[in-house]
Design a protein around this motif. Sequence first.
Motif, PDB file in Angstrom:
ATOM      1  N   THR A  90       0.890  -1.141   0.051  1.00 45.45           N
ATOM      2  CA  THR A  90      -0.244  -0.093   0.064  1.00 45.45           C
ATOM      3  C   THR A  90       0.956   1.266   0.081  1.00 45.45           C
ATOM      4  O   THR A  90       0.434   2.239  -0.675  1.00 45.45           O
ATOM      5  CB  THR A  90      -0.748   0.091   1.102  1.00 45.45           C
ATOM      6  N   TYR A  93       2.341   1.625  -3.431  1.00 43.44           N
ATOM      7  CA  TYR A  93       1.261   2.348  -4.393  1.00 43.44           C
ATOM      8  C   TYR A  93       1.054   3.956  -4.053  1.00 43.44           C
ATOM      9  O   TYR A  93       0.718   4.509  -4.895  1.00 43.44           O
ATOM     10  CB  TYR A  93      -0.086   1.527  -4.292  1.00 43.44           C
ATOM     11  N   LEU A  94       1.095   4.056  -2.920  1.00 37.08           N
ATOM     12  CA  LEU A  94       0.751   5.646  -2.480  1.00 37.08           C
ATOM     13  C   LEU A  94       1.993   6.309  -2.953  1.00 37.08           C
ATOM     14  O   LEU A  94       1.852   7.577  -3.468  1.00 37.08           O
ATOM     15  CB  LEU A  94       0.568   5.789  -0.816  1.00 37.08           C
ATOM     16  N   TYR A  97       1.621   6.804  -6.725  1.00 35.13           N
ATOM     17  CA  TYR A  97       0.477   7.875  -6.969  1.00 35.13           C
ATOM     18  C   TYR A  97       1.061   9.067  -7.021  1.00 35.13           C
ATOM     19  O   TYR A  97       0.798   9.740  -7.621  1.00 35.13           O
ATOM     20  CB  TYR A  97      -0.683   7.262  -5.990  1.00 35.13           C
ATOM     21  N   GLU A  98       1.653   9.382  -5.828  1.00 31.92           N
ATOM     22  CA  GLU A  98       2.232  10.688  -5.505  1.00 31.92           C
ATOM     23  C   GLU A  98       3.054  10.996  -6.378  1.00 31.92           C
ATOM     24  O   GLU A  98       3.237  12.480  -6.938  1.00 31.92           O
ATOM     25  CB  GLU A  98       2.782  10.723  -4.102  1.00 31.92           C
ATOM     26  N   LEU A 100       3.472  10.007  -9.573  1.00 30.55           N
ATOM     27  CA  LEU A 100       2.716  10.257 -10.873  1.00 30.55           C
ATOM     28  C   LEU A 100       1.875  11.749 -10.676  1.00 30.55           C
ATOM     29  O   LEU A 100       1.875  12.376 -11.719  1.00 30.55           O
ATOM     30  CB  LEU A 100       1.784   9.274 -11.134  1.00 30.55           C
ATOM     31  N   ARG A 101       1.329  11.793  -9.453  1.00 31.73           N
ATOM     32  CA  ARG A 101       0.599  13.338  -9.284  1.00 31.73           C
ATOM     33  C   ARG A 101       1.746  14.452  -9.458  1.00 31.73           C
ATOM     34  O   ARG A 101       1.155  15.452 -10.267  1.00 31.73           O
ATOM     35  CB  ARG A 101       0.007  13.353  -8.127  1.00 31.73           C
ATOM     36  N   THR A 104       2.546  14.745 -13.166  1.00 29.27           N
ATOM     37  CA  THR A 104       1.407  15.351 -13.787  1.00 29.27           C
ATOM     38  C   THR A 104       1.273  16.927 -13.725  1.00 29.27           C
ATOM     39  O   THR A 104       1.294  17.549 -14.681  1.00 29.27           O
ATOM     40  CB  THR A 104       0.007  14.712 -13.554  1.00 29.27           C
TER      41      THR A 104
END
Length: 201
Positions: A90, A93-94, A97-98, A100-101, A104
């Motif tokens: 987890t 994955y977090l 995600y951070e 990729l954020r 972006t």
Amino acid sequence: MKRDIVRSYSKSKMPRLRWTTDLHRYFLHAVEQLGGEKRATPKKILKSMGVKTLTLSHVKSHLQVYRNMKHEESIQAKKRMIRKLRWRQTQLYLRIYEHLRDTTKFIQSQQRLQYNINEKITSNRKLSNKTMDVSCKSLFQSSRIRLIEIRDDDKDNDKNNVVNVDDDVAITGDGANDPLNSEDLKNKEKMSLELSLGFKY
């Protein structure tokens, strides 16, 4: 139909043994010497411990309890390991995600910056084109005014300086020999305009 035979409970004649700390420690030492609780047998444990007050039934029951306890500990250890692995997954994955954020957001900010730069370049280009058009028009007008002044001066000079023309030269009525309509005057106008606009020299 035959009825199920239920065995009656018979209390053991052997007195119940209380396993003390020292006695349990001897038991664990014997089990470890024999290769663990799965390989050790009650007879070998009893022989390895060498305690006279112990019987085979005592060792059997204690070994069974010990095996159940170790099995439960292994199950709990597996559960803890699974929970730990899930928590790590987890967290991974977090972090992804951070990342990729953030990536972006950075790309979007760069795109907005590039768009603003392109807008400024386009507006500056349009403004420079307008300025160039105005300056070219003003230069052209000023050059035309200067040429008109030169033409007027040439007319005045021609009136004041009368030149004797040979008899063979005939003055036509269409103005072909007029200094104002000659090719030389057109070349002067073109050269003056090019000099004014900076096309030459």
